[in-house]
Enzyme design. Structure first.
Site, PDB file in Angstrom:
ATOM      1  CG  HIS A 197      -1.717   1.230   1.389  1.00 38.27           C
ATOM      2  ND1 HIS A 197      -1.417   2.187   2.334  1.00 38.27           N
ATOM      3  CD2 HIS A 197      -2.807   1.698   0.715  1.00 38.27           C
ATOM      4  CE1 HIS A 197      -2.279   3.178   2.248  1.00 38.27           C
ATOM      5  NE2 HIS A 197      -3.133   2.914   1.280  1.00 38.27           N
ATOM      6  CD  GLU A 205      -2.899   2.479  -3.517  1.00 39.32           C
ATOM      7  OE1 GLU A 205      -3.470   3.581  -3.411  1.00 39.32           O
ATOM      8  OE2 GLU A 205      -3.259   1.462  -2.893  1.00 39.32           O
ATOM      9  CG  HIS A 206      -0.182   6.184  -0.589  1.00 38.36           C
ATOM     10  ND1 HIS A 206      -0.675   7.262   0.117  1.00 38.36           N
ATOM     11  CD2 HIS A 206      -1.103   5.202  -0.453  1.00 38.36           C
ATOM     12  CE1 HIS A 206      -1.841   6.948   0.660  1.00 38.36           C
ATOM     13  NE2 HIS A 206      -2.122   5.688   0.339  1.00 38.36           N
ATOM     14  CD  GLU A 250      -5.007   5.169   3.324  1.00 39.56           C
ATOM     15  OE1 GLU A 250      -5.763   4.412   2.676  1.00 39.56           O
ATOM     16  OE2 GLU A 250      -3.924   5.583   2.886  1.00 39.56           O
TER      17      GLU A 250
END
Length: 459
Positions: free
Chosen positions: A79, A82-83, A159
């Site tokens: 993840h 991904e950012h 997040e």
């Protein structure tokens, strides 16, 4: 209507070396709904579905990597990466990436799951070349600078905090841990504060290099497109980045395995000062490749998939004990989960759990009625079609099917498989799945006496 065909063509260079192989996987009517796959040298696959009657296109790139591919110390790396792919390449800054798509009124985003990652853009058909160039550049040319890693760390920690502040979301992570423990599938996709703080740019770069080679990637596009043009543009973008490779490497196949979940009677309670208690009562389910998954889908729909479902009627309509109550399935390559979620006032949590447990036990022992099963089949068929009414949903189906099953199934085939489910098949699945001893995950402000009684729900 579409039909399956196995026609394939191979393009060759002047030296006779195979450079691409194109297959028509599903043949549509007048071109609409035709699905094609081209495999390029280096193992990169391009899968498209043509819809001449729309004016939009959704273009995506899927990576065969998810949080289950992480070691404990790398939890959250997929993840995080991904950012970072949005943070800039040699050709574009982070602002350039977002501004390019914004300037044509498009949408761009990404998501990370436990077994795959997807990056996509939705644009007008005329702007498809731009979308391909931008998304391919992100996937092949990300810089992953240490400065960007440190800057994005704060975003990801926020997040995680946002998820922690939403117990209705957080309880699903807790349920995965309850059922699967401290394993790759049981750990959260976002990672933890400790693992995110410990990740460094060099470690993320190594993860990127390992999991983003062409054999691990599937390019998908759905909308008003020409397959050959998409292949040409994708190939040009990957070759320009030196990311395609000149050998005929084989694409990585779907995941396989036969992992058994043996958890039973486990209870995890996370105390939070919330207005509601959020609960998931669940059992091991089915892998996504299990042939009985169609019957499981019908069972799930009848039990907790809509306003006419048993759980909705018993918990909400008749007794008013919860606003949100539903059941769901999660299928992985080698195992699966079935869960019943409800959000209710803390002092009513045991009443809700007792009703849910009784309904599961009754359906396991006696099965659903024929009327319930036929209604669920109709509901599932309708929702399947309605859920594929836009190019984004079709792109998602193409990518997930290619990565997870290695084949494409037409909508007509899916509807036929659902319609072919028999009441006896649903009852057999119910007896096997719902007859298992459940486990329980709870987030909420239960007092000591209430918490001590949670074991009653799984006894």
């Amino acid at each position: 209507m579409t039909s399956r065909t196995h026609r394939a063509t191979a393009r060759t260079s002047s030296e006779g070396r195979a450079v691409a192989r194109t297959q028509t996987l599903l043949k549509g009517t007048n071109g609409a709904g035709t699905v094609r796959r081209t495999t390029l040298p280096g193992g990169l696959r391009v899968v498209t579905e043509t819809l001449p009657t729309v004016r939009s296109v959704t273009f995506g790139i899927w990576a065969h990597v998810g949080s289950r591919d992480e070691t404990p110390s790398l939890n959250g790396a997929t993840h995080y990466l991904e950012h970072l792919l949005f943070k800039g390449t040699e050709q574009r800054s982070a602002l350039d990436i977002s501004a390019a798509i914004d300037a044509v009124g498009g949408e761009m985003n990404a998501f990370t799951a436990k077994e795959y990652t997807c990056y996509y853009a939705r644009v007008l058909d005329a702007d498809l070349p731009l979308a391909i160039d931008v998304v391919c550049d992100m996937l092949t040319g990300s810089l992953i600078d240490a400065e960007d890693v440190d800057a994005e760390r704060g975003v990801i920690l926020e997040e995680i905090a946002m998820t922690e502040d939403d117990p209705g979301d957080c309880v699903h992570d807790l349920f995965a841990h309850t059922m699967l423990g401290d394993t790759p599938l049981g750990r959260p996709v976002l990672g933890s504060v400790d693992t995110i703080n410990a990740l460094t740019a060099p470690r993320i770069r190594r993860f990127y290099k390992k999991h983003y080679d062409p054999t691990h990637l599937v390019v998908t596009a759905a909308g008003n497109i020409d397959h050959a043009k998409v292949v040409r543009l994708v190939r040009r973008a990957f070759e320009r980045a030196g990311a395609l490779g000149g050998t005929d490497a084989a694409p990585i196949g779907p995941r396989s395995g036969n992992r058994a979940i043996r958890t039973a009677g486990r209870v995890e309670h996370l105390g939070r000062k919330t207005e509601q208690a959020h609960v998931i009562l669940g059992v091991p389910g089915m892998s996504r490749t299990d042939d009985r998954r169609w019957a499981m889908g019908v069972l799930n729909t009848a039990l907790g998939g809509g306003m006419s479902s048993r759980l909705f009627q018993e918990v909400r309509e008749k007794r008013g004990l919860a606003y949100s109550v539903y059941s769901y399935t999660s299928g992985f390559a080698d195992c699966g989960l079935f869960g019943v979620y409800a959000g209710c006032r803390p002092n009513q949590v045991h009443d809700v759990l007792a009703i849910c447990r009784d309904e599961l036990a009754q359906v396991a022992a006696e099965g659903l009625t024929d009327d319930e099963i036929h209604r669920a089949i109709g509901q599932l068929r309708g929702s399947t079609v309605l859920g594929l009414e836009d190019t984004g949903a079709l792109m998602h189906r193409l990518g997930k099917s290619e990565l997870c099953w290695g084949e494409q199934m037409s909508v007509d085939e899916m509807l036929a498989r659902i319609a072919a489910v028999t009441p006896d098949e649903v009852r057999e699945v119910a007896a096997e799945i719902l007859g298992a001893r459940p486990s329980l995950s709870v987030i909420g402000p239960l007092n000591d006496r209430q918490a001590a009684r949670l074991d009653e729900a799984v006894a």
